[in-house]
Motif scaffolding. Structure first.
Motif, PDB file in Angstrom:
ATOM      1  N   GLU A 170      61.223 -59.572 -41.619  1.00  0.00           N
ATOM      2  CA  GLU A 170      60.898 -58.219 -42.083  1.00  0.00           C
ATOM      3  C   GLU A 170      62.128 -57.316 -41.977  1.00  0.00           C
ATOM      4  O   GLU A 170      62.395 -56.515 -42.871  1.00  0.00           O
ATOM      5  CB  GLU A 170      59.755 -57.628 -41.241  1.00  0.00           C
ATOM      6  N   LEU A 171      62.859 -57.467 -40.852  1.00  0.00           N
ATOM      7  CA  LEU A 171      64.071 -56.655 -40.681  1.00  0.00           C
ATOM      8  C   LEU A 171      65.121 -57.051 -41.716  1.00  0.00           C
ATOM      9  O   LEU A 171      65.800 -56.198 -42.288  1.00  0.00           O
ATOM     10  CB  LEU A 171      64.640 -56.822 -39.269  1.00  0.00           C
TER      11      LEU A 171
ATOM     12  N   PHE B 251      64.596 -58.246 -44.650  1.00  0.00           N
ATOM     13  CA  PHE B 251      64.203 -57.730 -45.967  1.00  0.00           C
ATOM     14  C   PHE B 251      64.520 -56.239 -46.069  1.00  0.00           C
ATOM     15  O   PHE B 251      64.999 -55.760 -47.099  1.00  0.00           O
ATOM     16  CB  PHE B 251      62.704 -57.973 -46.225  1.00  0.00           C
ATOM     17  N   TYR B 252      64.279 -55.519 -44.993  1.00  0.00           N
ATOM     18  CA  TYR B 252      64.571 -54.074 -45.003  1.00  0.00           C
ATOM     19  C   TYR B 252      66.057 -53.831 -45.301  1.00  0.00           C
ATOM     20  O   TYR B 252      66.414 -52.987 -46.118  1.00  0.00           O
ATOM     21  CB  TYR B 252      64.185 -53.478 -43.647  1.00  0.00           C
ATOM     22  N   LEU B 253      66.907 -54.604 -44.632  1.00  0.00           N
ATOM     23  CA  LEU B 253      68.351 -54.443 -44.846  1.00  0.00           C
ATOM     24  C   LEU B 253      68.746 -54.861 -46.263  1.00  0.00           C
ATOM     25  O   LEU B 253      69.543 -54.194 -46.931  1.00  0.00           O
ATOM     26  CB  LEU B 253      69.136 -55.265 -43.813  1.00  0.00           C
TER      27      LEU B 253
ATOM     28  N   LEU C   5      72.182 -57.869 -37.518  1.00  0.00           N
ATOM     29  CA  LEU C   5      71.099 -58.087 -36.553  1.00  0.00           C
ATOM     30  C   LEU C   5      71.576 -58.868 -35.328  1.00  0.00           C
ATOM     31  O   LEU C   5      71.161 -58.589 -34.204  1.00  0.00           O
ATOM     32  CB  LEU C   5      69.917 -58.801 -37.221  1.00  0.00           C
TER      33      LEU C   5
ATOM     34  N   PHE D  64      59.932 -47.404 -47.956  1.00  0.00           N
ATOM     35  CA  PHE D  64      58.901 -48.206 -47.299  1.00  0.00           C
ATOM     36  C   PHE D  64      57.756 -47.349 -46.765  1.00  0.00           C
ATOM     37  O   PHE D  64      57.972 -46.245 -46.276  1.00  0.00           O
ATOM     38  CB  PHE D  64      59.511 -48.989 -46.126  1.00  0.00           C
TER      39      PHE D  64
ATOM     40  N   LEU E 188      61.155 -49.855 -40.893  1.00  0.00           N
ATOM     41  CA  LEU E 188      61.275 -50.671 -39.689  1.00  0.00           C
ATOM     42  C   LEU E 188      62.264 -50.077 -38.700  1.00  0.00           C
ATOM     43  O   LEU E 188      63.188 -49.371 -39.080  1.00  0.00           O
ATOM     44  CB  LEU E 188      61.689 -52.094 -40.068  1.00  0.00           C
TER      45      LEU E 188
ATOM     46  N   PHE F  80      74.199 -48.494 -40.395  1.00  0.00           N
ATOM     47  CA  PHE F  80      73.328 -49.054 -41.422  1.00  0.00           C
ATOM     48  C   PHE F  80      73.593 -48.381 -42.774  1.00  0.00           C
ATOM     49  O   PHE F  80      73.738 -49.055 -43.807  1.00  0.00           O
ATOM     50  CB  PHE F  80      71.876 -48.870 -40.968  1.00  0.00           C
TER      51      PHE F  80
END
Lengths: 445, 250
Positions: free
Chosen positions: A393-394, A396-398, A412, B84, B88, B98
């Motif tokens: 999930e992380l 995919f977010y990135l 990560l 989203f 997250l 980021f």
């Protein structure tokens, strides 16, 4: 494999491997010629005794179950001779932490090299002697271990063969403004190098010791021992970088004895070597002391990283924190064996241990064996271990923000090991360690 | 800009999208409303490229390019942005780190030079200020310790920084109080532009009081079942989704 069979008693010595035979021959030939001479022979004999009696520890020995030293050490490399000018030049190029403010003592292939080192008397309130001088003056007592399990073989080998190192005494109340960086460099033909650092801190002293181990691609075998003896209210920070060449076998033992109100902070980054085992034996002997033992490691290919520690609480109100993290790719393997022992009467002990492994490939493996052995009734102790892959999930977010898979993984993993490495207060030192992590994340070797 | 035809997608062999058609032109804001389980979030994930979903039929083109053939990061670099529903938390990755990684990765993918750090910092600070995001928050781990509203504002900050062509907002209003809803809506409205399209997915009409759509679609059982103007949202608010559940089932 040895010739031992199931029918044989474990105490019966199995048939020796070539490496064990070579070690025995080597020991017989160098014992009296090593620094300290005959005066320390008995202490060296005592160190070698467990190897002479039982050979190298194999997976049949509980403490070495996951790191079979007999299998890892197929040959016993000869002790290195003094480094040549070419060795010294090669070593100079490999020295880490150039940006870090510290007095430097450099050992090349196990031998002290003055021309790469700062003067040993440059730290205020700190006496630094070479190990050979200390052995000449103090005899076998200098090699005598404290806080080690009976017959511990890696430390025993170190006592048997160690030729050089430092004996450091920090005067009571001394707080030198600079750290001491002990750099160990292995270059040239595959050889064995043994080193030792024994540091004693007087009451209220504060000291930072940086230890680095680097080397070329030779099939070296290194064995280091660091002993730390902290009188009341002393504070010691130890930062270790193990970044040896990828064909090197690295054995290291840390033993520490902590007086009342002392603080020990130890952090190790394991970035190199074919196989490495770091052992830590820490004993709380005075009340209200604390220790923070942390480590980060990463390995790819078929590399092997072992952290084995025993923390013994034998005093009141002491706190220990152990936190170790490894990231593994390829067919690499990490081992964590951690034990917190709370002796009878060591009330108000606060001990927490955590081992975490991140598996970046299907074939990587992490073994964790955390243990608590508690003989006091008013304590708070806990342990945990996690092994897992990166969170999809992380990732995919990135990726949904445009960050490609490899870079997302690197971010990560960097965050994962960063949790430990960012505890280093010295900024240039911390940056150097994080930079090393970043380079691994590209190479994944 | 966005052209979806007959899109079918399933997760673990369970069909969720069943022949969805949608055309969004540059400059338009399309709202997609629908009951829970109608496939709204699935649509957003399928567009963004989440691996869990399998596209079994149909196509989705962004400016004529096949989105479904691309990795998630390539879609982002082509200008697709998904805000989203549940952003997250990533401890250990500072928000600033980021943002920089994301912006520079997209620039590299488009053959542009990376933005020099001072310029980047100035740009982020400017955009963060407008959304009430403090420099201190930018130093923290991504979304770590952020409130629900702060997380959504952080999504809008990313959108403002990355300047996508097509923004898909997945239930951006969920979990927001009225003040946070205003800040987020203003952030979105500030980004409305002739060359940018929006797909705003929401269960409730209230978000559309703040972000006025050009077109409203009703989604049920994996398809668009009705399309109208902004007045359709009010009708849904008054009457609920019951009609459409029956219609889709029929």
């Amino acid at each position: 494999m040895s010739g031992a069979t199931g029918a044989m008693n474990a105490d019966i010595r199995p048939i020796r491997t070539a490496a064990e035979t070579a070690l025995g021959d080597l020991f017989a030939s160098v014992r009296d010629a090593l620094p300290g001479g005959r005066a320390v022979s008995a202490a060296r004999e005592q160190g070698f005794a467990p190897i002479a009696a039982r050979g190298l520890p194999s997976r049949r020995v509980e403490e070495w179950k996951y790191t079979d030293l007999r299998a890892l050490m197929r040959v016993a490399q000869p002790l290195s001779g003094p480094p040549s000018a070419a060795d010294i030049a090669a070593a100079r190029a490999l020295l880490p932490f150039a940006e870090v403010e510290a007095a430097r003592a450099v050992f090349v292939n196990g031998a002290y090299v003055a021309e790469l080192s700062d003067p040993l008397d440059g730290l205020e309130g700190v006496s630094v002697r070479r190990l050979p001088d200390a052995l000449e003056a103090g005899g076998g007592a200098v090699l005598a271990p404290f806080g080690l399990p009976e017959g511990e073989p890696a430390a025993g080998l170190n006592a048997a063969f160690v030729g050089d190192g430092l004996v450091i005494e920090v005067a009571a109340g001394a707080r030198p403004d600079k750290a001491l960086h002990v750099a160990n460099v292995q270059v040239g033909v595959g050889h064995a190098a043994y080193g030792r650092v024994a540091a004693t801190l007087g009451a209220g002293a504060a000291f930072t010791l940086i230890e680095s181990h680097v080397g070329d691609a030779g099939a070296h075998q290194t064995n280091g021992l660091v002993s730390l003896d902290l009188a009341d209210a002393a504070e010691l920070t130890l930062v270790k970088l193990q970044d040896e060449g990828l064909a090197t076998l690295h054995l290291a033992t840390l033993t520490a004895r902590l007086g009342a109100r002392t603080k020990l902070s130890s952090l190790a980054l394991s970035a190199g070597s074919a196989a490495a085992r770091q052992q830590l034996f820490v004993s709380f002997e005075g009340d209200h002391a604390s220790a923070e033992l942390t480590g980060a490691g990463f390995a790819g290919a078929k590399r092997h990283l072992d952290t084995t520690l025993v923390v013994t609480h034998d005093a009141l109100h002491c706190a220990s924190r152990e936190h170790f993290k490894t990231a593994l790719d390829g067919q690499a393997r990490s081992v964590f064996q951690g034990k917190i022992v709370v002796k009878p009467g060591a009330q108000k002990t606060d001990g927490k241990m955590m081992a975490q492994a991140l598996l970046l490939s299907e074939d990587a493996e992490a073994d964790a064996k955390p243990e608590l052995e508690i003989f006091a009734d008013d304590v708070v102790c806990g342990h945990g271990a996690t092994v897992g892959a990166l969170d999809d999930e992380l990732l995919f977010y990135l990726k949904a923000r445009g960050i490609p898979q490899g870079e997302a993984e690197a971010l990560l993993v960097r965050a994962f090991v960063g949790e430990v490495l960012e505890g280093v207060e010295d900024e240039p030192l911390r940056d150097a360690l994080l930079d090393r992590a970043a380079r691994w994340l590209v190479a994944r070797d | 800009m966005l052209s979806i035809k007959n899109l079918h997608a399933s997760i673990e062999d369970k069909p969720i999208l069943r022949g969805l058609d949608l055309e969004v032109k540059a400059g338009e804001v399309h709202a997609i409303m629908g009951p829970n389980g109608s496939g709204k979030s699935t649509l957003s994930y399928v567009l963004a490229g989440k691996d869990d979903y399998e596209v079994t039929d149909g196509e989705a083109l962004l400016d004529g390019e096949d989105l479904l053939e691309m990795e998630a990061d390539e879609r982002a670099a082509k200008g697709l942005f998904l805000a989203f529903q549940y952003p997250l938390e990533i401890p250990g990755v500072a928000t600033m780190t980021f943002l920089k990684a994301a912006l520079n990765a997209q620039r590299r993918a488009r053959g542009q030079d990376e933005l020099p750090t001072p310029q980047f910092m100035k740009l982020v600070k400017e955009k963060a200020d407008r959304l009430g995001i403090s420099p201190e928050m930018l130093k923290r781990g991504l979304n770590v310790g952020f409130s629900g509203g702060e997380k959504k504002r952080n999504e809008i900050l990313q959108m403002a920084l990355l300047e996508p062509k097509l923004c898909v907002l997945d239930e951006t209003d969920s979990g927001l109080d009225i003040d946070a809803l205003k800040v987020v809506s203003e952030g979105v409205n500030a980004l409305r532009a002739q060359d940018r399209g929006f797909v705003v997915i929401t269960h409730y009409q209230r978000l559309l009081d703040h972000i006025t759509p050009d077109v409203v679609h009703v989604m049920a059982k994996g398809r668009i079942v009705r399309t109208g103007g902004p007045e359709l949202a009010h009708e849904l608010e008054a009457r609920g989704y019951a009609d459409y559940l029956d219609q889709a089932a029929a």
